[in-house]
Design an enzyme around this catalytic site. Sequence first.
Site, PDB file in Angstrom:
ATOM      1  N   GLU A   8     -14.917 -81.059 -46.664  1.00  0.00           N
ATOM      2  CA  GLU A   8     -15.550 -82.357 -46.887  1.00  0.00           C
ATOM      3  C   GLU A   8     -15.502 -83.125 -45.573  1.00  0.00           C
ATOM      4  O   GLU A   8     -14.548 -83.864 -45.320  1.00  0.00           O
ATOM      5  CB  GLU A   8     -14.813 -83.111 -48.001  1.00  0.00           C
ATOM      6  N   ASP A  24      -6.292 -86.217 -50.160  1.00  0.00           N
ATOM      7  CA  ASP A  24      -5.393 -85.141 -50.577  1.00  0.00           C
ATOM      8  C   ASP A  24      -5.253 -84.075 -49.502  1.00  0.00           C
ATOM      9  O   ASP A  24      -4.474 -83.142 -49.658  1.00  0.00           O
ATOM     10  CB  ASP A  24      -5.876 -84.514 -51.893  1.00  0.00           C
ATOM     11  N   LYS A  50      -7.118 -83.989 -58.332  1.00  0.00           N
ATOM     12  CA  LYS A  50      -7.773 -85.286 -58.307  1.00  0.00           C
ATOM     13  C   LYS A  50      -7.114 -86.272 -59.281  1.00  0.00           C
ATOM     14  O   LYS A  50      -7.071 -87.476 -59.024  1.00  0.00           O
ATOM     15  CB  LYS A  50      -9.249 -85.129 -58.640  1.00  0.00           C
ATOM     16  N   ASP A 107     -16.677 -89.653 -55.966  1.00  0.00           N
ATOM     17  CA  ASP A 107     -16.275 -88.537 -55.111  1.00  0.00           C
ATOM     18  C   ASP A 107     -16.698 -88.872 -53.685  1.00  0.00           C
ATOM     19  O   ASP A 107     -17.608 -89.684 -53.482  1.00  0.00           O
ATOM     20  CB  ASP A 107     -16.972 -87.246 -55.546  1.00  0.00           C
ATOM     21  N   ASP A 112     -11.488 -85.478 -65.805  1.00  0.00           N
ATOM     22  CA  ASP A 112     -12.380 -86.584 -66.140  1.00  0.00           C
ATOM     23  C   ASP A 112     -12.760 -86.594 -67.626  1.00  0.00           C
ATOM     24  O   ASP A 112     -12.557 -87.585 -68.322  1.00  0.00           O
ATOM     25  CB  ASP A 112     -13.624 -86.565 -65.241  1.00  0.00           C
TER      26      ASP A 112
END
Length: 651
Positions: free
Chosen positions: A95, A124, A236, A260, A365
């Site tokens: 990312e 993280d 997450k 995100d 989620d």
Amino acid sequence: MGKGGGGEDAVMLPLFETKEARFRGAYKVFAFTVFVGICLIWVYRLTHIPRAGEQGRWAWIVVYNHPFKERLSNRCKDKLPSVDIFLCTADPKMEPPTMVINTVLSVMSYNYPPEKLSVYLSDDGGSDLTFYALIEASNFSKHWIPFCKKFNKLYKQMENRIDSAIEMGEIPKEIRDQHKGFSEWNSKVTKQDHQSIVKIMIDGRDENAVDIYGGQLPTLVYMAQEKRPQWSHNFKAGAMNALIRVSSKISNAPFILNLDCDMYANDADIIGETLCFFMDEKKGHEISFVQFPQNYDNITKNDIYACSISVANNVELLGIGGYGAALYCGTGCLHRRESLYGKVYSKDYGGELNMGVIYGCPVEDVVTGLAIQCRGWKSLYYNPNRKAFLGVAPTTLDVVLVQQKRWSEGMFQIFFSKYCPFTYGHGKIKLGAQMGYCMYLLWAPISFPTLYYVIVPPLCLFHGISLFPQVESIWFWPFAYVFVARNACSIAEALSCGDTLKAWWNGQRIWLIRRTTSYFFGFIDTISRQLGLSETTFAITTKVVIEDVLKRYEEEVIEFGSSTIMVTIIAVLALLHIFCLIGGIKKIFLDLEFIKLDQLILHVILSLLLVMINIPVYQALFIRNDEGRIPSSVLLKSVVLVSLACLIPIV
Ligand SMILES: O=c1ccn([C@@H]2O[C@H](COP(=O)(O)OP(=O)(O)O[C@H]3O[C@H](CO)[C@@H](O)[C@H](O)[C@H]3O)[C@@H](O)[C@H]2O)c(=O)[nH]1
Ligand SMILES: [Mn+2]
């Protein structure tokens, strides 16, 4: 109800309205007739040859929500609540930090009072590179926010500085010396083992937190939850809970927007608009969260990997939302902080038991959303015309299948856990909502009927054995009706949601591939986890693409490119279909001399469709010679396996 207008008489008008979609009657007729058809198929199966079935659907109450944002801004100009924005990133390689800070900058320039806005980035990856990128972003925001995109050159320079640091893998000394925050990254800090790090980059409570023109800036915070090798950081879910705790000490806003790291803001007005749902005097107090659809800005015209999920976004999720139980999808969701805190607001919220996001499930989620609804809250699904957030969809088959496996596995796990909607949700959420949840939670087991349908009938065709009724038989009709009605409805839904016909066709291929690979392994892993043989993991979806791969993606050529077991299954099935079709036709015409044609016609049609849908697989096996094709070792293995399968006699 009136238009969204201002004026004093608007005081009593609601802040949003809920409208039912049209065609509900037609959906009922469709669902009923297909249901009858399926029942007839089952009757046929039970009275003739047993086995196999298809899932039906029921009539949705699709509803659309419309907020009236002008009314809200007229009503509480100065009383707008503050909002915390949570962003999560986990790996600076998968990312890229420039992507992450683009998201940060996009939400920092929301059209919302900056003193009421706080942005928290959870890392993280525990990476000083991400921290560095955020320092750059916080400096840049002082120029960028007042003039947004005018400062293109400045932006490019900053992007270059970050990218070259990422490339070198370390931060230049002169930059390191400028910010004392870097001292946290001593020689002992690794990705898996470090203390918790919280750095307030811009403190909105401080009067000096201003841009170059003196305008107030939103708060900006970097956070890396503590990680130790001996315990799980809970992925997450762990990051979200750490964000909830940290933000409660800094800004403690009553509303939390969760995104995100790749979901940048595409509509600067969205916060005010969404608050209408929460602040409506009559119905607002019961709403816990408002979920937006997941949209992507890199979908090609015919959507080869079926990532745009337009039918789910425009029909299914709206339908479940109609039961007041919109799913929480992890990103693009505005929460009421209070509803995340669990049953009792505990002072000792260091203990993670009764608050926040639920641990132990790769789709934290969905299960968290369900638990919130079962505590009596309602949730809304809101799909505005202007997309609120845009993310990065996977661009290779590999990544798509791994993501789908995580989802199918996580959702099936929920079905087996104490959170199963039929038991946990019984009496708390509506039956329609329970069934709506299960449409997703049962992805994994649907792999078995699918595998049956794509293996057994083609093999039977090869051996000249019929499993389906003859064309003259009355039993032929339920099969034909269910098949035609189901596909016609699916095409109509896809086209009405803006897909092309080719996108629909591509979608069918991906569904087939997902069901026979990702869902199958998702099922196996859920069971082995249930038996205590494996642990929950979270395979992050990579958001970087190599140039070559990107080119093929843009040309809508599927990227197989590796010899994973999933690609082997895809190749074996595709070869099986063409072997069986050719073998079967030969048998009908030469050996049986047309006697069995009317008995085998459904087999021929099924195999023909399977072969047609697999054309890109044959191209990848036999024709293509780019890097994305299926490796020849896989071809070899598949040929051996398929020949063996065809040799095994079926009685
Ligand atoms: O240990 C981890 C792993 C992931 N993430 C973050 O979680 C987000 C989602 O991860 P991604 O790899 O992009 O997965 P997706 O499949 O695209 O994510 C969808 O599905 C997940 C559940 O499977 C939800 O958590 C996400 O919000 C939802 O967008 C990203 O921002 C990651 O940085 C963490 O913070 N910590
Ligand atoms: Mn993602």
